[in-house]
Write a protein that holds these residues in place. Structure first.
Motif, PDB file in Angstrom:
ATOM      1  N   LYS A  49       0.836  -1.285   0.012  1.00 34.05           N
ATOM      2  CA  LYS A  49      -0.079  -0.016  -0.006  1.00 34.05           C
ATOM      3  C   LYS A  49       0.985   1.281  -0.063  1.00 34.05           C
ATOM      4  CE  LYS A  49      -4.001  -2.160   0.123  1.00 34.05           C
ATOM      5  NZ  LYS A  49      -4.874  -2.111  -0.841  1.00 34.05           N
ATOM      6  N   ALA A  55       3.112   7.184   1.435  1.00 31.42           N
ATOM      7  CA  ALA A  55       2.234   7.521   0.431  1.00 31.42           C
ATOM      8  C   ALA A  55       0.971   8.330   1.315  1.00 31.42           C
ATOM      9  CB  ALA A  55       1.625   6.532  -0.377  1.00 31.42           C
ATOM     10  N   SER A  78      -0.746  15.963  -2.846  1.00 29.99           N
ATOM     11  CA  SER A  78      -1.887  15.482  -3.936  1.00 29.99           C
ATOM     12  C   SER A  78      -3.166  16.109  -3.165  1.00 29.99           C
ATOM     13  CB  SER A  78      -1.792  14.009  -3.973  1.00 29.99           C
ATOM     14  OG  SER A  78      -1.773  13.466  -2.765  1.00 29.99           O
TER      15      SER A  78
END
Ligand code: COA
Length: 283
Positions: free
Chosen positions: A31, A70, A143
């Motif tokens: 992940k 992430a 993001s």
């Protein structure tokens, strides 16, 4: 917690010439090391455990596989907790506790070794670490704006602490990705190095820090980081008090020893390196 064994984090302690260096590896590579609530709970325990671990004198925070981190796990941290306020609050507390409250002034030196993707919430612990070295081809990005949220948690605050406003606003409002070289250029990381040199460069920095008096490093880090948000007169008073506290805590009497080696023995010059510490002091 299972005393040294964690579901989402690996700990590796070096020995030999790198003794004292402990690797803390976010370990959800499938992940991209996105931060689930369990990862936050694990990291709270890891940092608490290593704080009093005599084998650990310095931490390197990195990620397993292709990613450094992430960001928050969009499924497990956000969507699945949307209607669970108590669980959300618990996860949010843990997320802030380890990544900022604990890490920013951790009593041992911390190095972020950015081996790959670093997105969104990952910026918080990146900025909290004392040092950051990235692979030149690591990929960074805020993001959040791309999928309808703002860089919340603590990201926007950490970001504006670390970067000039122009860069912080640009990165947050465009969401554009950038590489390790650009991260170095805007001083988000100390330096970017070719991927095959990343570990070597990180260890070289660690070895340099491991030679220094740990109590002096602890107090210096806390003084420099805390003094930024304090008015001038209080900063002067705080720094004087902090110096006194450091001398009291420093069992190896670094200040007297260093001065004596320079002034009396004339055996070293502080402008060019650390004073000589005995093997026991270094242990
Ligand atoms: N939250 C939850 N899951 C994530 C995740 C995140 N932040 N980032 C990656 N994953 C998962 C993917 O859903 C995928 O899971 P699956 O195998 O079950 O489908 C797996 O990790 C691999 O991701 P993938 O996108 O296939 O890998 P990639 O190497 O092509 O791309 C990233 C890596 C990091 C560029 C991409 O996954 C991405 O954009 N992630 C979101 C980053 C982000 O916006 N973070 C901000 C959160 S605050």
């Amino acid at each position: 917690m299972a005393n040294g064994s964690y579901e989402t984090v690996k700990i590796e302690r070096d020995s030999g010439p790198n003794a004292g260096l402990t690797w803390v590896i976010l370990n959800r590579p499938e992940k991209r090391n996105a931060m689930s609530p369990q990862l936050h709970f694990d990291m709270c325990d890891v940092l608490n455990e290593l704080e009093s671990d005599v084998q650990t004198r310095l931490l390197v925070l990195t990620g397993a596989g292709e990613a450094w981190c992430a960001g928050q796990d969009l499924k497990l941290y956000f969507r699945e907790l949307d209607n669970k306020p108590a669980e959300r609050a618990r996860a949010a507390w843990a997320s802030h506790y380890w990544r900022w409250q604990k890490l920013f002034t951790y009593p041992k030196p911390t190095i972020a070794m950015v081996n790959g993707f670093c997105f969104g919430g990952g910026f918080t612990q990146l900025i909290a670490c004392d040092f950051a070295i990235a692979a030149e081809d690591a990929k960074f990005g805020l993001s959040e704006v791309n999928w309808g949220i703002l860089p919340g948690g603590f990201v926007s605050k950490a970001l504006t602490d670390a970067l000039p406003l122009r860069d912080a606003v640009w990165l947050a409002m465009t969401g554009e990705t950038f590489d390790g070289k650009m991260a170095e250029k805007i001083r988000l990381v100390n330096k970017a190095v070719p991927r095959d040199k990343l570990r070597e460069e990180t260890i070289a920095l660690a070895q340099r820090l491991l030679k220094l008096n740990p109590e002096v490093l602890r107090a210096t880090k806390i003084a420099v980081k805390n003094v930024r948000s304090v008015p001038h007169e209080q900063a002067a008073d705080y720094l004087q008090a902090k110096s006194q506290e450091m001398r009291f805590q420093d069992k190896e009497g670094g200040r007297a020893k260093g001065m004596s080696q320079f002034l009396d023995d004339k055996s070293y010059r502080p402008g060019f390196g650390p004073y000589a510490r005995t093997a026991e002091q270094k242990a």
